[in-house]
Every structure is written in structure tokens, then in C-alpha cells.
Scaffold this motif. Structure first.
Motif, PDB file in Angstrom:
ATOM      1  N   ILE A 149       0.873  -1.171   0.000  1.00 18.46           N
ATOM      2  CA  ILE A 149       0.000   0.000   0.000  1.00 18.46           C
ATOM      3  C   ILE A 149       0.909   1.219   0.000  1.00 18.46           C
ATOM      4  N   LEU A 150       0.795   2.015  -1.056  1.00 20.70           N
ATOM      5  CA  LEU A 150       1.684   3.142  -1.305  1.00 20.70           C
ATOM      6  C   LEU A 150       0.924   4.448  -1.108  1.00 20.70           C
ATOM      7  N   SER A 151       1.297   5.204  -0.093  1.00 27.01           N
ATOM      8  CA  SER A 151       0.567   6.417   0.277  1.00 27.01           C
ATOM      9  C   SER A 151       1.313   7.675  -0.152  1.00 27.01           C
ATOM     10  N   PRO A 172      -2.311   9.774  -5.965  1.00 31.04           N
ATOM     11  CA  PRO A 172      -1.927   8.377  -6.154  1.00 31.04           C
ATOM     12  C   PRO A 172      -1.140   8.117  -7.433  1.00 31.04           C
ATOM     13  N   ASP A 173      -1.146   9.059  -8.359  1.00 30.81           N
ATOM     14  CA  ASP A 173      -0.369   8.902  -9.591  1.00 30.81           C
ATOM     15  C   ASP A 173       0.928   9.706  -9.562  1.00 30.81           C
ATOM     16  N   ALA A 174       1.343  10.127  -8.383  1.00 31.25           N
ATOM     17  CA  ALA A 174       2.575  10.899  -8.239  1.00 31.25           C
ATOM     18  C   ALA A 174       3.774  10.086  -8.740  1.00 31.25           C
ATOM     19  N   ILE A 175       4.799  10.777  -9.136  1.00 30.43           N
ATOM     20  CA  ILE A 175       5.963  10.144  -9.755  1.00 30.43           C
ATOM     21  C   ILE A 175       6.612   9.106  -8.844  1.00 30.43           C
ATOM     22  N   GLN A 229      -1.644  -1.200  -4.122  1.00 30.90           N
ATOM     23  CA  GLN A 229      -2.787  -0.323  -3.923  1.00 30.90           C
ATOM     24  C   GLN A 229      -2.247   1.081  -3.651  1.00 30.90           C
ATOM     25  N   ARG A 230      -2.834   2.066  -4.333  1.00 31.96           N
ATOM     26  CA  ARG A 230      -2.424   3.464  -4.155  1.00 31.96           C
ATOM     27  C   ARG A 230      -3.656   4.281  -3.754  1.00 31.96           C
TER      28      ARG A 230
END
Length: 175
Positions: free
Chosen positions: A7-9, A16-19, A36-37
Motif C-alpha cells: 500500500i503506497l501512500s 496516487p499517480d505521483a511520480i 494499492q495506491r
């Protein structure tokens, strides 16, 4: 078969689409992890709560997602800035296999000081972070024997996205 779930915060005023989050997602998927973002932008817009949005609601959203994900296997929590703060705090409340924290704030106003479960922790920080002094993060990481990578960059780590992705890959390969 999946090795587990990441899970990437994202950080405050990001998405959630950050580089950086996208680079971590690519690494995790290539290594066989599901990803999951979560999108916290609705909570970040609540400026009346604090200068960085509704942090308690952000934390609760992550805890809820991680609790569900943990039923199916190992969960790795990762994040950038505010996303790393909530990842570390959430690890105290949900089963977490490891943490990957980029430019983590060691304090967050009235919220508890940064703390984390006793799991493998990898921290990436910037020597020239204009928001979070490197010395605070070094002391925090040292107290937990966390892996620490300090880079010649600013808070956004914009010049080192690939380096962050490689550090995340190294963590995932150890699990």
C-alpha cells in the motif's frame, strides 16, 4: 501467486499517480506484489482540520485498507512525507511486514510523534529537506536500527526517483 500486498501512500498536495508512488508501484508489481495506491486528496483538501488536511481520517483510511489486505497475506506500507507518517503509525495497529518511508515527518502537530512497529524499515531522506531536518530523521532511524539512505536533494526527492525505487526494490527483495 502474489508475494504480498504493498500500500503506497502519497504525500500532502500530491496524489496516487505521483511520480515516486508510481515508481514504487512499478517495482512492486515487477517483483510479484499486488499494489494499492489510495487517494487521499479529498482529505488533504480539508484545510480547516490542519495545515495538512485531515490527518486522523487519512490514517484511518490507511488502517482500514491495510486491515483488509492483511487477511490475504503480508502487507508492506510505503509512503512519501505525510504518506510515510501515516504508514509508520498505521504499522502499530495492523500487521505489517515492512515499512518504506521517504522523507518522513518525525512530528505532525497534535498527532503522536512518528513511531513504527518493529519490522524491517527502510528510510530515504534528503540532506537539504526544507521541511523536515535530516538530523531528526537520522536520530529516529538510528533508534530503530533502520536502513537509512540520505540523498543530496530537497523534500520532494525529485532528482532521485530512480534511487528511491531501487531502495524499495532492495527492501522487497529481502522479504
Amino acid at each position: 501467486m502474489s508475494r504480498g500486498h504493498c500500500i503506497l501512500s502519497h504525500g500532502f498536495e500530491s496524489g496516487p499517480d505521483a511520480i515516486k508512488v508510481t515508481a514504487l508501484a512499478d517495482v512492486a508489481q515487477r517483483l510479484g506484489w499486488t499494489v494499492q495506491r489510495p487517494d487521499y486528496t479529498d482529505l488533504d483538501a480539508r484545510h480547516g482540520i490542519s495545515s495538512v488536511g485531515d490527518v486522523p481520517a487519512r490514517l484511518q483510511r490507511l488502517i482500514d485498507l491495510a486491515t483488509v489486505a492483511a487477511v490475504d497475506g503480508p502487507v508492506v506500507l510505503a509512503g512519501s512525507s505525510l504518506g510515510s507518517y501515516i504508514s509508520a503509525i498505521a504499522s502499530l495497529q495492523v500487521p505489517t511486514r515492512a515499512l518504506f518511508l521517504m522523507v518522513p515527518p518525525t512530528a505532525m502537530g497534535p498527532m503522536p510523534a512518528l513511531d513504527a512497529a518493529k519490522v524491517p524499515i527502510s528510510v530515504v531522506h534528503a540532506w537539504h529537506d526544507e521541511l523536515i531536518p535530516a538530523a531528526q530523521v537520522v536520530a529516529w532511524a538510528q533508534a530503530r536500527s533502520a536502513r537509512l539512505l540520505l540523498l543530496d536533494d530537497s523534500h520532494r526527492l525529485g532528482a532521485h526517483v530512480d534511487t528511491c525505487a531501487r531502495a524499495f526494490e532492495e527492501l522487497l527483495r529481502t522479504l
